[in-house]
Design an enzyme around this catalytic site. Sequence first.
Site, PDB file in Angstrom:
ATOM      1  N   GLY A  22      -0.330 -49.469  52.159  1.00  0.00           N
ATOM      2  CA  GLY A  22      -1.818 -48.890  51.829  1.00  0.00           C
ATOM      3  C   GLY A  22      -2.226 -49.598  50.539  1.00  0.00           C
ATOM      4  N   GLY A  24      -5.168 -48.800  47.408  1.00  0.00           N
ATOM      5  CA  GLY A  24      -6.391 -47.872  46.786  1.00  0.00           C
ATOM      6  C   GLY A  24      -6.653 -48.678  45.598  1.00  0.00           C
ATOM      7  CG  MET A  26      -5.056 -46.080  40.302  1.00  0.00           C
ATOM      8  SD  MET A  26      -5.929 -46.759  39.031  1.00  0.00           S
ATOM      9  CE  MET A  26      -4.385 -47.005  38.136  1.00  0.00           C
ATOM     10  N   GLY A  27      -4.237 -50.071  43.211  1.00  0.00           N
ATOM     11  CA  GLY A  27      -3.559 -51.077  43.571  1.00  0.00           C
ATOM     12  C   GLY A  27      -2.767 -51.127  44.937  1.00  0.00           C
ATOM     13  CB  VAL A  29       1.655 -48.443  48.311  1.00  0.00           C
ATOM     14  CG1 VAL A  29       2.971 -47.780  48.381  1.00  0.00           C
ATOM     15  CG2 VAL A  29       0.800 -47.778  47.159  1.00  0.00           C
ATOM     16  CE  LYS A  44       0.270 -46.501  43.315  1.00  0.00           C
ATOM     17  NZ  LYS A  44      -0.686 -45.465  42.978  1.00  0.00           N
ATOM     18  CG  ASP A 142      -7.189 -39.266  41.886  1.00  0.00           C
ATOM     19  OD1 ASP A 142      -8.213 -38.558  42.109  1.00  0.00           O
ATOM     20  OD2 ASP A 142      -6.758 -40.386  42.436  1.00  0.00           O
TER      21      ASP A 142
END
Length: 571
Positions: A22, A24, A26-27, A29, A44, A142
């Site tokens: 995936g 997102g 933030m980066g 995975v 990640k 979060d």
Amino acid sequence: MGTPGDNFRVVAGRYRLEARLGRGGMGIVWRATDQLLGRQVAVKEIAQDDSLSEEEARRQRDRTLREARAVAQLRHPHIIVVHDVVEQDEQPYIVMELLDGGSLADRISTRGPVDAAEAARIGVALLGALRTAHAAGVLHRDIKPANVLLGTASDEADSERVVLTDFGIAQVVGATTLTESGAFVGSPEYTAPERMSGLGTGPASDLWSLGALLCTILSGESPFRRDSLGGILHAVVFDEIRPPDEARPLLPVVRGLLERDPERRLEAAEAERMLRAFLDTGRTPARASASTSASGRTPKLTSRRTAKPAPGYTPTQRDVPRGQSVPSPSTPVPSPTPAATAEQPPRRSTRGVLVAALLVAAMAGAGVSAAALLLRGDGDGGVAKGASPVSSAPLTSTSAGTSPSPSRTPSATPSATARTPNTPTAPSGYRLAHDPDGFSLAVPEDFVRVPQGERIFYMSPGETFRLGIKMSDPETGGPLAVMKSAAAKGADTNPGYHDGKVTDTTHYGHPAALWEFSWNGFSTAEGPRHTYDMCWEEGGRMYDVWVSAPVGKVREAKEYFDVALDTFARA
């Protein structure tokens, strides 16, 4: 899930990245293999900001590694296990345990909401995780369904496991923010109002997010979901909070977690006790030590403002429909009701609008703020000589061709609070216009002054938004009579006029009236529009401020309207 390719990338000489799971904010995975220990892991790859200078990028990497290592020290069955934190080619990577069960968001999307017992079980697990993190000085920042994993390993115990993951924007108390680059981080629908209002963050902010998460998994939708970022910010900080009906069995916990004042918010240990009691007995007890107001009663959940006005500001009745009174700045705002008549939403300070503007600019990368005001011109608004005025009605949800739903109109409480002298300043994305006609107010930076006889307009490019101002001598019957007269002529001045409503109110103790209506616009090309108009008497003069905009842009327009009223000052 990605498909492994023939050429695997190996990180730190050990972790072979095999498939992308995936991506997102933030980066990325990755599913990976730890070649040293022969086990599957999740890696990640932290996203880097290419706009940073070399020195800034280095500092960001250092923060990422330092704080990720702090998170790696957390040990709790409901916190994702961080195995390693490494760096290769100046790129940080976080190596974690791999869970194949999918997220709580995936579960809700595919199988629908959970029942109260399952929500309570999930809540207890997450509260335990947060208590451990907070005790170690780590804030998650979060909490949302997408960041909660449900383990599906072969053994029965792990199949029931609830795991809090993605501490990617976590913050170690006392340290610089992990992702600090001048931008807001987090998911707006789950972000606590004190963070929205720029008042800092603490453990209580994570608990607010958990309250929003419980509402989401019980009903399938966050109670703060709106169709725009500005709408979400407004909902979190100002709108009435209505937990879904499905949350009724756990309502004391949900209400306690969604208390806008972090000092009054339910603490983690107490929330966990209440949820465990529900699991044991089927009933949720009242909180043991609820904070009370000066009257001795627990304040209502709705419409409590936590942000104080910025120095030099006096909140004005921007949000209050005509015919409604304005609460004093020191008085808690009453809870809204569904009724659409003579009701007043909680007023916001200019500081609140400024914060929303700053957040939107930071989060959306836009050059304008979330605040946008509805404008009225000939046919758009203004109570003078047949023009229909626009009320400063509460923020409402609309779709093209429809008027705002009255169900979002909060209730009014009369107030005799008088306006005090202020020295307003313009929020981000605005400029303070000192008009030669003897008044000042904040308008969006790209709005242009267009005088039209007795009325002064500030218009957006293409006149999509039209903000109008008029000053005149008082008239018999005051603002209410003037607005009712204008509304009676609404069909003459506004083609296709419909859903008009005039309400009596006060504006800082001064007689006022609010008119809100929809109409068809001046041409087919222009399309349906909605107008807000506020008229009040002050200092022997009558003032009228209105905003008109396409019905599909009501939220943005309402914010423009709010800022105009909040910063309006006589010369």
